[in-house]
Design a protein around this motif. Structure first.
Motif, PDB file in Angstrom:
ATOM      1  N   ALA A   1       0.833  -1.195   0.000  1.00 12.17           N
ATOM      2  CA  ALA A   1       0.000   0.000   0.000  1.00 12.17           C
ATOM      3  C   ALA A   1       0.871   1.250   0.000  1.00 12.17           C
ATOM      4  O   ALA A   1       2.099   1.189   0.139  1.00 12.17           O
ATOM      5  N   LEU A   2       0.229   2.393  -0.128  1.00 14.21           N
ATOM      6  CA  LEU A   2       0.923   3.680  -0.162  1.00 14.21           C
ATOM      7  C   LEU A   2       1.814   3.874   1.062  1.00 14.21           C
ATOM      8  O   LEU A   2       2.962   4.290   0.953  1.00 14.21           O
ATOM      9  N   THR A   3       1.272   3.573   2.250  1.00 11.28           N
ATOM     10  CA  THR A   3       2.043   3.797   3.486  1.00 11.28           C
ATOM     11  C   THR A   3       3.173   2.797   3.672  1.00 11.28           C
ATOM     12  O   THR A   3       3.939   2.908   4.615  1.00 11.28           O
TER      13      THR A   3
ATOM     14  N   LYS B   1      -0.855  -0.783  -6.632  1.00  8.74           N
ATOM     15  CA  LYS B   1      -1.794  -0.484  -5.550  1.00  8.74           C
ATOM     16  C   LYS B   1      -1.536   0.899  -4.955  1.00  8.74           C
ATOM     17  O   LYS B   1      -2.466   1.675  -4.727  1.00  8.74           O
ATOM     18  N   ALA B   2      -0.257   1.217  -4.715  1.00 10.29           N
ATOM     19  CA  ALA B   2       0.095   2.512  -4.120  1.00 10.29           C
ATOM     20  C   ALA B   2      -0.315   3.664  -5.034  1.00 10.29           C
ATOM     21  O   ALA B   2      -0.850   4.683  -4.575  1.00 10.29           O
TER      22      ALA B   2
ATOM     23  N   GLN C   1      -4.019   4.153  -4.988  1.00  9.56           N
ATOM     24  CA  GLN C   1      -4.437   4.819  -3.759  1.00  9.56           C
ATOM     25  C   GLN C   1      -4.164   6.324  -3.829  1.00  9.56           C
ATOM     26  O   GLN C   1      -4.939   7.128  -3.303  1.00  9.56           O
TER      27      GLN C   1
ATOM     28  N   PHE D   1      -6.868   9.233  -3.484  1.00  9.18           N
ATOM     29  CA  PHE D   1      -6.642  10.344  -2.550  1.00  9.18           C
ATOM     30  C   PHE D   1      -6.912  11.682  -3.223  1.00  9.18           C
ATOM     31  O   PHE D   1      -7.541  12.579  -2.654  1.00  9.18           O
TER      32      PHE D   1
ATOM     33  N   ARG E   1      -3.037   6.411   6.772  1.00  8.49           N
ATOM     34  CA  ARG E   1      -3.013   4.974   7.061  1.00  8.49           C
ATOM     35  C   ARG E   1      -4.417   4.397   7.129  1.00  8.49           C
ATOM     36  O   ARG E   1      -4.678   3.299   6.646  1.00  8.49           O
TER      37      ARG E   1
ATOM     38  N   THR F   1      -5.641   4.017   3.532  1.00  8.52           N
ATOM     39  CA  THR F   1      -5.034   2.977   2.700  1.00  8.52           C
ATOM     40  C   THR F   1      -5.217   1.591   3.276  1.00  8.52           C
ATOM     41  O   THR F   1      -4.814   0.621   2.652  1.00  8.52           O
TER      42      THR F   1
END
Length: 682
Positions: free
Chosen positions: A537-539, A647-648, A651, A655, A679, A682
């Motif tokens: 994921a992004l985070t 995926k990131a 996201q 956003f 967080r 995501t």
């Protein structure tokens, strides 16, 4: 030389008639990437006075004989030691910095060329980049014409840099590099020291933590024994109040390291405190953990209330979660990373994903207590352990037996044996290779031994030849796993023999059983089942300390440069990345925007991408960009392998269209709150 260059050159050596069009297809690279890689390699060849790779009028690559010989020598087998392998530029810089970290006195140019095994010109170029890395930790590499080079700055910064590099680069785990950088501290003594700490604390550390501790403690001790004292008080009371600190002081009294000062002792204790525990073998608790225990108790209660799951043995569950959460808290508080932890090997399923979402809320009270947000990798690991303890309260998972190799044929052969055995037995954790004399001193630290000669020991031992045929290796694997109770082959063989006897007459049952054993073992080893992998994921790439907030007017160039600084500081990108992004944004038709308020500067590997990472700049006053848009969010993207980041990026696109979330970030008080919002999203 990096992996891409190695792959390209080896392919051309094996298939010299390959055209560049075929090469792009086979290696999934662009022509530009291939030409750039060969150009880089040619520069190294020229510097070392080796003929360069050229192309003739037909477009064929012409590989000089000297280059072929060079690669043939280095690739005679897959078990290259540090002394034989060619380090990449980043590895050389990391090695140089660690060498300076482990020394208090000046280091000459000759010492650096010997350690890195490159020319003086290459060392001088690497030194410039090493100075840049050191500066990110508020350190400097001082040069004295008579004496050489010396790393200067706060002690805690030096030790933090040392720890970060050890966690980032696996090549530090090779015996050769450890001996070069820490010749005054023996491998055997460090392993024994770690084992004694486990005994006194009644626990066992995870395999990955043991590998890290072997290097980090050895390098830290090498530095500590060379300096008399440190005026700087960089360790806080929360460390000196722990049993780890008290036991470190006790254990050091009986060693040659007993003279190191209290600050160095506290740093060694911190290395233990930040290491993940596989199993705690006692119910004893410590006063220093009282607050954290209460927070974990509240976390468990909130979990039960939200999920309606009743945890039967709460005390045991709490102790096990404490064993995983306590090291994470010390890592986060003292800015020490989790490192390259094998999260990919953990089981990823829908239940784990749900638990990970829930953990984002459950962890907030502990984050508020620490005053710092949990990074995604730490939270992912904690979610896994939380879920595992729920599904397997009996903790049936077994830790890998710890193995040692004893060889009478010299250091090189013993290292070769150890590497081969590691590949043959992924179920075992090979810690070291020893002489017979050293084995007798430290045999109690291991569970089994592989030796070229019979040993007087109660340990489970296997006598082997240094070089074994394929069938000998399979036979050894069968014996070892059977004696350790790890082999499930026997029942499969019996079932297969029953089926075969139904339909045919077996002339030699013993030989057939042997062949079936070989086949099943080979299939199991060569084709390991891989767990389904979830795209990060992004985070996973955006760390809490990669977020910057500004509340003043700024030009778009200043803002983009500032947004990239966290990636620059952590050696995820270099300055070329920023230059190329600024150039792109100025170009008409630039497509690096998402929605109306977000910009995502990014570029290719050839333009400064060193590792994967994302940073974020949040400007509470919108910034006007060349296309006329008013931008509040700048996400510089550094992606080395584009196949893993879908995926990131998706996201980020979501956003940029989520006005509510963007407004929350703009109204957040600090980066911790911003990270918690992201967080949750995501």
């Amino acid at each position: 030389m990096n992996e891409r260059v190695r792959t390209i050159i080896m392919y051309l050596i094996k298939k010299p008639d390959t055209k560049i069009a075929e090469l792009t297809k086979e290696l999934s690279l662009t022509k530009r990437q291939i030409n750039y890689a060969i150009q880089q390699f040619n520069e190294e060849l020229s510097e070392n006075q080796v003929p360069e790779i050229t192309r003739n009028h037909a477009g064929d690559f012409m590989i000089p004989l000297e280059v072929i010989r060079l690669f043939s020598a280095r690739n005679a087998d897959d078990n290259l030691t540090y002394n034989e392998q060619v380090l990449t530029e980043n590895e050389r810089i990391a090695c140089m910095i660690c060498y300076l970290c482990t020394r208090i006195d000046y280091t000459s140019m000759n010492h650096l060329t010997d350690v890195l095994m490159v020319s003086r010109n290459t060392v001088q170029e690497d030194l410039k980049k090493a100075e840049w890395v050191a500066s990110k930790y508020a350190l400097s590499i001082y040069y004295d014409r008579q004496n050489g080079y010396q790393l200067r700055g706060l002690e805690r910064r030096v030790l933090q840099l040392l720890s970060d590099l050890v966690k980032q680069y696996d090549f530090f785990r090779t015996l050769e590099i450890k001996q070069r950088l820490a010749p005054d501290v023996s491998e055997e003594d460090v392993i024994h020291f770690i084992h004694n700490m486990e005994q006194m604390l009644h626990l066992s550390y995870s395999d990955e933590s043991i590998d890290y501790l072997q290097v980090a403690i050895r390098f830290s001790l090498q530095r500590a024994i060379r300096q008399l004292s440190v005026d700087e008080n960089y360790i806080q009371k929360d460390i000196t109040a722990t049993p780890e600190y008290k036991f470190v002081k006790v254990l050091l009294q009986d060693t040659t390291w007993s003279t190191i000062d209290s600050q160095a002792q506290a740093w060694i204790a911190l290395l233990f405190l930040t290491s993940n525990i596989f199993e705690r073998k006692t119910t004893q608790t410590f006063d220093s953990d009282q607050v954290l225990r209460q927070l974990i108790d509240n976390m468990i209660m909130n979990f039960e209330n939200q999920t309606l799951i009743n945890i039967e043995d709460r005390d045991m569950f709490q102790r096990r979660i404490l064993g995983h959460l306590r090291p994470a808290c010390f890592r986060i508080k003292y800015h020490l990373s989790l490192g390259v932890y094998s999260l990919d090997s953990l089981v990823q399923d829908s239940n784990h994903a749900i638990l990970n979402e829930l953990m984002k809320e459950l962890i907030i009270p502990i984050e508020n207590w620490l005053g710092k947000a949990f990074p995604a990798d730490e939270l992912e690991l904690l979610s896994y352990y939380f879920g595992y303890q729920l599904s397997s309260p009996g903790n049936t998972i077994m830790q890998k037996p710890r193995a040692v190799v004893v060889c009478t044929n010299g250091v090189m052969v013993s290292k070769l044996m150890q590497e081969n055995l590691k590949k043959l037995f992924p179920e075992l954790h090979f810690l070291a290779s020893f002489s017979v004399r050293d084995f007798y001193r430290f045999s109690s630290d291991y569970d089994l031994v592989f030796s070229t000669t019979a040993l007087k020991s109660n340990l489970l031992q296997f006598i082997i030849d240094p070089i074994m045929s394929y069938k000998e290796q399979i036979s050894l694997r069968y014996r070892v796993l059977k004696d350790l109770g790890l082999n499930g082959i026997d029942r499969s063989v019996d079932e297969l023999m029953g089926i075969i006897r139904k339909f045919t007459k077996v002339q030699d049952s013993k030989l057939l059983i042997e062949e079936l054993e070989y086949f099943l073992l080979r299939e199991k080893q060569d084709s390991p089942l891989e767990n389904a992998k979830v795209l990060p994921a992004l985070t996973n790439y955006l760390k809490p300390n990669f977020i910057t907030i500004i509340e003043r007017k700024m030009t778009w160039k200043e803002a983009v440069s500032l947004a990239c600084q966290p990636l620059l500081t952590h050696q995820i990108i270099n300055q070329t990345f920023i230059v190329d992004c600024l150039k792109q944004i100025e170009t008409e038709g630039y497509a690096g925007y998402l929605g109306t308020r977000t910009c995502i500067p990014h570029t290719t590997v050839e333009h400064g991408v060193m590792r994967d990472g994302i940073s974020l700049l949040v400007s509470k006053i919108p910034i006007e960009f060349p296309n006329g848009q008013s931008i509040s969010f700048i996400f510089p993207l550094s992606f080395y392998d584009l196949s893993k980041h879908l995926k990131a990026v998706n996201q980020l696109a979501d956003f940029s269209n989520n006005q509510g979330l963007m407004d929350k970030l703009l109204n957040a008080l600090d980066t911790k709150e911003m990270y918690q919002y992201l967080r949750q999203f995501t």
